[in-house]
Design a protein around this motif. Structure first.
Motif, PDB file in Angstrom:
ATOM      1  N   ASN A 171       2.197  23.994  58.230  1.00 52.12           N
ATOM      2  CA  ASN A 171       2.513  22.685  58.794  1.00 52.12           C
ATOM      3  C   ASN A 171       1.306  21.768  58.884  1.00 52.12           C
ATOM      4  O   ASN A 171       1.448  20.561  58.911  1.00 52.12           O
ATOM      5  N   LYS A 172       0.106  22.330  58.941  1.00 52.01           N
ATOM      6  CA  LYS A 172      -1.077  21.484  59.052  1.00 52.01           C
ATOM      7  C   LYS A 172      -1.405  20.800  57.726  1.00 52.01           C
ATOM      8  O   LYS A 172      -2.190  19.883  57.684  1.00 52.01           O
ATOM      9  N   ASP A 173      -0.796  21.225  56.644  1.00 52.37           N
ATOM     10  CA  ASP A 173      -1.048  20.644  55.335  1.00 52.37           C
ATOM     11  C   ASP A 173      -0.322  19.305  55.216  1.00 52.37           C
ATOM     12  O   ASP A 173       0.828  19.246  54.803  1.00 52.37           O
ATOM     13  N   GLU A 174      -1.000  18.257  55.609  1.00 56.05           N
ATOM     14  CA  GLU A 174      -0.493  16.893  55.517  1.00 56.05           C
ATOM     15  C   GLU A 174       0.846  16.729  56.225  1.00 56.05           C
ATOM     16  O   GLU A 174       1.708  15.974  55.772  1.00 56.05           O
ATOM     17  N   GLY A 175       1.059  17.427  57.329  1.00 58.95           N
ATOM     18  CA  GLY A 175       2.264  17.247  58.134  1.00 58.95           C
ATOM     19  C   GLY A 175       3.537  17.756  57.489  1.00 58.95           C
ATOM     20  O   GLY A 175       4.628  17.352  57.883  1.00 58.95           O
ATOM     21  N   ARG A 176       3.448  18.608  56.515  1.00 59.32           N
ATOM     22  CA  ARG A 176       4.653  19.110  55.853  1.00 59.32           C
ATOM     23  C   ARG A 176       5.293  20.211  56.692  1.00 59.32           C
ATOM     24  O   ARG A 176       4.643  20.906  57.431  1.00 59.32           O
ATOM     25  N   TYR A 177       6.556  20.388  56.500  1.00 56.72           N
ATOM     26  CA  TYR A 177       7.296  21.376  57.272  1.00 56.72           C
ATOM     27  C   TYR A 177       7.580  22.612  56.430  1.00 56.72           C
ATOM     28  O   TYR A 177       7.676  22.544  55.206  1.00 56.72           O
ATOM     29  N   ILE A 178       7.741  23.716  57.117  1.00 54.21           N
ATOM     30  CA  ILE A 178       8.063  24.978  56.449  1.00 54.21           C
ATOM     31  C   ILE A 178       9.323  24.824  55.598  1.00 54.21           C
ATOM     32  O   ILE A 178       9.401  25.336  54.486  1.00 54.21           O
ATOM     33  N   GLU A 179      10.291  24.074  56.103  1.00 57.40           N
ATOM     34  CA  GLU A 179      11.543  23.896  55.372  1.00 57.40           C
ATOM     35  C   GLU A 179      11.319  23.249  54.011  1.00 57.40           C
ATOM     36  O   GLU A 179      12.002  23.582  53.044  1.00 57.40           O
ATOM     37  N   GLU A 180      10.375  22.328  53.919  1.00 57.53           N
ATOM     38  CA  GLU A 180      10.103  21.689  52.634  1.00 57.53           C
ATOM     39  C   GLU A 180       9.564  22.701  51.628  1.00 57.53           C
ATOM     40  O   GLU A 180       9.909  22.656  50.446  1.00 57.53           O
ATOM     41  N   PHE A 181       8.736  23.599  52.099  1.00 56.99           N
ATOM     42  CA  PHE A 181       8.211  24.630  51.220  1.00 56.99           C
ATOM     43  C   PHE A 181       9.328  25.594  50.824  1.00 56.99           C
ATOM     44  O   PHE A 181       9.412  26.017  49.669  1.00 56.99           O
ATOM     45  N   GLU A 182      10.196  25.950  51.758  1.00 56.53           N
ATOM     46  CA  GLU A 182      11.313  26.839  51.446  1.00 56.53           C
ATOM     47  C   GLU A 182      12.251  26.187  50.438  1.00 56.53           C
ATOM     48  O   GLU A 182      12.729  26.850  49.514  1.00 56.53           O
ATOM     49  N   GLU A 183      12.526  24.896  50.598  1.00 54.83           N
ATOM     50  CA  GLU A 183      13.380  24.182  49.640  1.00 54.83           C
ATOM     51  C   GLU A 183      12.768  24.227  48.245  1.00 54.83           C
ATOM     52  O   GLU A 183      13.475  24.440  47.259  1.00 54.83           O
ATOM     53  N   SER A 184      11.456  24.036  48.168  1.00 52.29           N
ATOM     54  CA  SER A 184      10.783  24.083  46.873  1.00 52.29           C
ATOM     55  C   SER A 184      10.864  25.482  46.268  1.00 52.29           C
ATOM     56  O   SER A 184      11.056  25.627  45.050  1.00 52.29           O
ATOM     57  N   ILE A 185      10.730  26.501  47.097  1.00 51.38           N
ATOM     58  CA  ILE A 185      10.830  27.885  46.600  1.00 51.38           C
ATOM     59  C   ILE A 185      12.235  28.150  46.058  1.00 51.38           C
ATOM     60  O   ILE A 185      12.390  28.729  44.979  1.00 51.38           O
TER      61      ILE A 185
END
Length: 188
Positions: A156-170
């Protein structure tokens, strides 16, 4: 029928208002499918391609499989619904991967290696998930660990991104790999 004193009022927030006698209200619903942020998707792709998995083989990434037959053949149920959601964003991952051509092939090879390592495990179908879904869930967990290990302890500290955004990309990358026959078996 047109009413003499009928007025149309725009509420501005997509809510509905009905004013007057004899009005008919038609409600239309749309499903909001978010597009993944390209920067998150690129970061996930690069994390996978930078992982320490072996990537010796060469793969043809130009062909797509018959998805429905592949779902049935591999007994995929839960992930069929998940992949259906992300299939609308297929052109986005194609665009992102065109910008990282070397890493694209490396990433797909490494996902295929994860699949080969995972399919060797003994999964039994359950009431909750079929064998194919269990394999895909295991691959999802492994990719998520690879990505979050690369990003550090707090994604989450990476430019305010959320875990869900990473999961969606995966999920989108997994769907892409699925269509390129790098995850699960082709129907015979």
């Amino acid at each position: 029928m047109v009413f003499k004193d009928h007025k149309q009022i725009d509420s501005g927030d997509s809510s509905s208002n009905t004013i007057g006698d004899g009005n008919v209200t038609n409600n239309y619903y749309t499903m909001d499918i978010r597009q993944p942020k390209r920067s998150v998707l690129t970061k996930v792709c690069l994390s996978i391609s930078n992982s320490d998995l072996s990537d010796e083989a060469h793969y043809d990434l130009d062909s797509n499989s018959d998805w429905i037959k592949k779902y049935e053949y591999n007994e995929v149920d839960v992930f069929q619904d998940i992949f259906e959601i992300y299939s609308l964003n297929y052109p986005i991952i194609e665009q992102v991967l065109k910008n990282i051509p070397k890493d694209r092939e490396i990433m797909i090879r490494k996902i295929h290696i994860l699949y080969l390592q995972t399919k060797r495990k003994s999964f039994e179908g359950s009431d909750y998930m079929s064998k194919g879904d269990q394999v895909l869930e295991e691959i999802f967990s492994k990719i998520k660990n690879i990505v979050f290990d690369e990003l550090g302890d707090d994604p989450n500290k990476d430019e305010g991104r959320y875990i869900e955004e990473f999961e969606e990309s995966i999920y989108l990358i997994m769907f892409y790999s699925f269509t390129k026959c790098k995850i699960l078996e082709k129907p015979i």
